[in-house]
Design a protein around this motif. Sequence first.
Motif: not given
Length: 498
Positions: A66-68, A311-317, A326-339
């Motif tokens: 889920p988005i956090r 339960n918002p709509t979530r879109l990839s690129l 759009y609100a910007l949501i990220i997951s990255n290689n430092a350990g942030l997930w659907a942030y």
Amino acid sequence: MNLKSILARPFANYIYNKIKKGMDTAVLDQENILKQLLKDAGHTQFGNDHGFNDIQTYEQFKQQVPIRDYEALKPYINKVKEGQENILWKGKPIYFAKTSGTTSGIKYIPISKDSIDNHINSARNAILCYIAETGNAAFTGGKMIFLSGSPVLERTGGIPTGRLSGIVNHHIPKYLRTNQLPSYETNCIEDWETKLDKIVEETIHRDMTLISGIPPWMQMYFDRLTQLSGKKIKDLYPNFQVMVYGGVNFDPYKAKLFDSIGKQIDSIETFPASEGFFAFQDSQTAEGLLLNTNSGIFFEFVPAGEIFNENPTRLSLRDVKVGENYALIISNNAGLWAYNIGDTVKFVSTAPHRLVVTGRTKHFISAFGEHVIGEEVEYALMKVAEQQGVKIVEFTVAPMVQQGKGQSYHEWFIEFENQPVDMEAFREQVDNNLRGKNVYYDDLIAGNILQRLQITQVRRNGFIDYMKSIGKLGGQNKLPRLSNDRKVADALQPYLLA
């Protein structure tokens, strides 16, 4: 031409060509990044808790992760701060970027061995794209300001911790160290005004060719230089060629900054944050910032009006559209997930993927259902300011809620460099511009639910004094453009024009 300028051009062309190739593979790169992130974090606690090893598709990722916001991620962050390994990302972070949040207090954002290159190389790439496109590399031989927070780092659970800009200061390439100002000692000064005085002292007689920082800081720096020298910046620094900025929309500051300089110069916009370096201006002629689609970050986009839904709509690129907010949501290689980083963006192109930053998810006015956002108020004000030759120093907007139909209104707190000839006509045109941008606001005015906006003038340096009073003067601190309450408005009362 100096040696650095000669060497910069072929390197810039090499990087620029790689970036151009990446424009064509952006969607595929994003899909591969998500797969790699899930694989690399499959045996972390977060990965085990969310079944990363079972996720095969983006649809499954959305179902299981889920988005956090920071508060929701905080239990995992706290374990990392205690020194535990393999919590959000493999091993331990190499840094914590320490930043202040409006609801979470101090936030500790992990930076890993894998993610640090995103922060370092993206800023470099923005400058290299500029060199490759324009052919201008002469500025690389002069002095450059890379303003940062204090590079002195404390430790949290054994992990070096500090402001992102202070962390990045430790990774400036050796070949730029001789060009860099201010000195390390000056960057270590915590008090902003003391630091600014020292920066001016160190730079006023140097050959400055590139200056970077957020626009309010650069304006304070220019003002101080002019007060001491009595000169426009172009006369003080005749070889000053490039401004690099980020953090806030440039348009409200543009006219006054260029007036202080005394001429138009090239500028490069960036979109960095403690959570990642998301986008940068890759062209002096194309609108928007190029999304950093192959730099260890997987991006998601939520229609801005849905971001606080369960339960918002979530879109990839792959599925984003031009012109949508759009609100910007990220997951990255430092350990942030659907942030949820708290920023909103709008694509101006999807071939390549360029965007503009439109505001903050929590910075809006919707006291009456109008949901006015930062992009709209900045457009409304700056369009009429440009038409009437009015320069704006700073501004913010808040609702004034009063009893009775047609009694409430939006109150605009504005510090003018030069006042409009006809304040009433200026006010009406700003209001008309906002009505043209936001149909809900227009309906409220037309239906006599709201009065037309009111302008309250802030005295000279009033916003600076306000930010100083709350301990947020200088550095990367920014005044919110919009508030949905009167906290900022009430605090500004001592700084109004009598």
